[in-house]
Enzyme design. Structure first.
Site, PDB file in Angstrom:
ATOM      1  CB  SER A  94      -0.850  41.448  54.241  1.00 27.00           C
ATOM      2  OG  SER A  94      -0.040  42.227  53.419  1.00 27.00           O
ATOM      3  CE  LYS A 101       1.277  39.849  51.599  1.00 32.03           C
ATOM      4  NZ  LYS A 101       1.986  41.093  51.982  1.00 32.03           N
ATOM      5  CE1 TYR A 133       0.980  39.799  47.753  1.00 36.45           C
ATOM      6  CE2 TYR A 133       1.105  41.775  46.526  1.00 36.45           C
ATOM      7  CZ  TYR A 133       1.110  41.196  47.898  1.00 36.45           C
ATOM      8  OH  TYR A 133       1.504  41.899  48.967  1.00 36.45           O
ATOM      9  CE1 TYR A 148       3.593  42.271  56.775  1.00 40.70           C
ATOM     10  CE2 TYR A 148       2.245  43.801  57.817  1.00 40.70           C
ATOM     11  CZ  TYR A 148       2.302  42.889  56.786  1.00 40.70           C
ATOM     12  OH  TYR A 148       1.407  42.585  56.238  1.00 40.70           O
ATOM     13  CB  VAL A 172      -2.170  48.317  54.446  1.00 39.92           C
ATOM     14  CG1 VAL A 172      -0.624  47.939  54.803  1.00 39.92           C
ATOM     15  CG2 VAL A 172      -2.241  47.800  52.749  1.00 39.92           C
TER      16      VAL A 172
HETATM   17  N1  GLN Z   1      -1.485  44.829  48.796  1.00 39.68           N
HETATM   18  C1  GLN Z   1      -0.448  45.253  49.599  1.00 39.68           C
HETATM   19  C2  GLN Z   1       0.878  45.489  49.233  1.00 39.68           C
HETATM   20  O1  GLN Z   1       0.906  44.608  48.497  1.00 39.68           O
HETATM   21  C3  GLN Z   1      -0.358  44.291  51.133  1.00 39.68           C
HETATM   22  C4  GLN Z   1       0.181  44.984  52.132  1.00 39.68           C
HETATM   23  C5  GLN Z   1      -0.344  44.499  53.536  1.00 39.68           C
HETATM   24  O2  GLN Z   1      -1.352  44.521  53.620  1.00 39.68           O
HETATM   25  N2  GLN Z   1       0.741  44.684  54.537  1.00 39.68           N
HETATM   26  O3  GLN Z   1       1.514  46.428  49.328  1.00 39.68           O
END
Ligand code: GLN
Length: 303
Positions: free
Chosen positions: A63, A66, A188, A239, A257
């Site tokens: 993520s 993003k 994505y 988050y 993650v």
């Molecule tokens: N690729 C992961 C997902 O879409 C990214 C989530 C994350 O890093 N929080 O679940």
């Protein structure tokens, strides 16, 4: 200040925490990573790059990507994206579907999965290759032409991405996707599956510590846009733990993650930490502790 010594000290301080928490295994391709690894890197706004631990070992950025897709969309067309995604903390997990229906297909912010899908969709419209555009930006800003997608992780995520697929379909049902669901999901997953080291990511985030100025000295974002990306990182980048992260670290930050977290000290430096074992909200346990230690010992915080 002796930054190198500080980073070595921080690596030693967080050592007892290594492996605490759980490696993300809902993406099978990520589950195989050894949990006890740790790296930290700091790129000074106009100076050298420092690092300690496994700071040059590539990991899955997930993520953290993003931030860069949002920056690309803002750099190309300014504020238009804010008609399709809010910028409020969600207070829910990054992959939650609940709010999306209750709020008529407008995601809470660009850093939860639903919001990132909207941003990737827009980047796909603007470039016809959203994941390629993110990769190119990260290569240029990190100075590492080897930055690329781990195809195994991308495929693993595509094969298991049921929640992301349901979000994308929900967005499409509200008319909040411009491109086909499968195309948006593919880009994505690919941007999430990029592999970079702490050094690469500290360098790639440096424009956010330099009022939007890119590595070649040009204005990638305006100072105001750079400030706003940092603001959204502070309020939404970790988050439903964004309040706790602000309390402990006091910097704009974005986690993934894969166990990485980038953080920005505007005007001073950009930082990347990495340790794969995650706490309950999907943020690296040792990574947050290291950033806490860094801002506590330097006093470098936005507060
Ligand atoms: N690729 C992961 C997902 O879409 C990214 C989530 C994350 O890093 N929080 O679940």
């Amino acid at each position: 200040m002796d930054i190198q010594r500080l980073l070595d000290d921080i690596a030693a301080t967080v050592e007892p925490l290594l492996g605490e928490g759980h490696v993300a295994d809902y993406i099978p391709g990520l589950g195989a990573v050894a949990p006890g690894q740790f790296g930290i890197s700091v790129a000074m706004a106009d100076g050298p790059v420092y690092g300690a631990g496994d700071w040059q070992r590539p990991f899955s950025i997930q993520s953290i990507s993003k931030v860069f897709s949002l920056a690309l969309v803002l750099s190309r067309e300014g504020d238009a994206i804010w008609r399709r995604v809010f910028r409020e903390p969600s207070g829910t997990p990054f992959n939650s579907l609940v709010q999306l229906e209750a709020e008529n297909g407008i995601p809470r912010n660009p850093f939860i999965n639903a919001g990132a899908l909207v941003v990737t969709d827009r980047l796909q419209t603007l470039t016809r290759d959203a994941a390629g555009a993110v990769t190119a930006l990260l290569r240029t800003e990190s100075g590492n032409p080897a930055v690329g997608v781990d195809e195994r992780v991308a495929a693993s995520e595509a094969a298991n991405g049921h929640r992301n697929a349901s979000m994308a379909h929900m967005l499409a049902s509200y008319g909040n996707l411009e491109n086909p669901v499968d195309e948006v999901l593919e880009h994505y997953f690919r941007q999430c599956a990029l592999e970079m080291s702490c050094a690469d990511l500290a360098l790639a985030s440096r424009f956010l510590a330099r009022n939007g100025v890119a590595s070649d000295g040009t204005a990638f974002l305006s100072p105001s846009q750079s400030k706003r990306v940092n603001a959204v990182m502070l309020t939404c980048g970790t988050y439903d733990a964004a309040g706790e992260f602000a309390y402990r670290v006091g910097l704009p930050g974005k986690s993934g993650v894969g166990g990485g977290i980038i953080a920005v000290v505007p005007g001073k430096c950009s930082i990347c930490v990495w340790s794969p074992a995650l706490g309950p909200n999907g943020n690296s346990v040792a990574g947050v502790a290291a950033l806490d230690e860094f801002t506590t010992r330097t006093g470098w915080s936005v507060f």
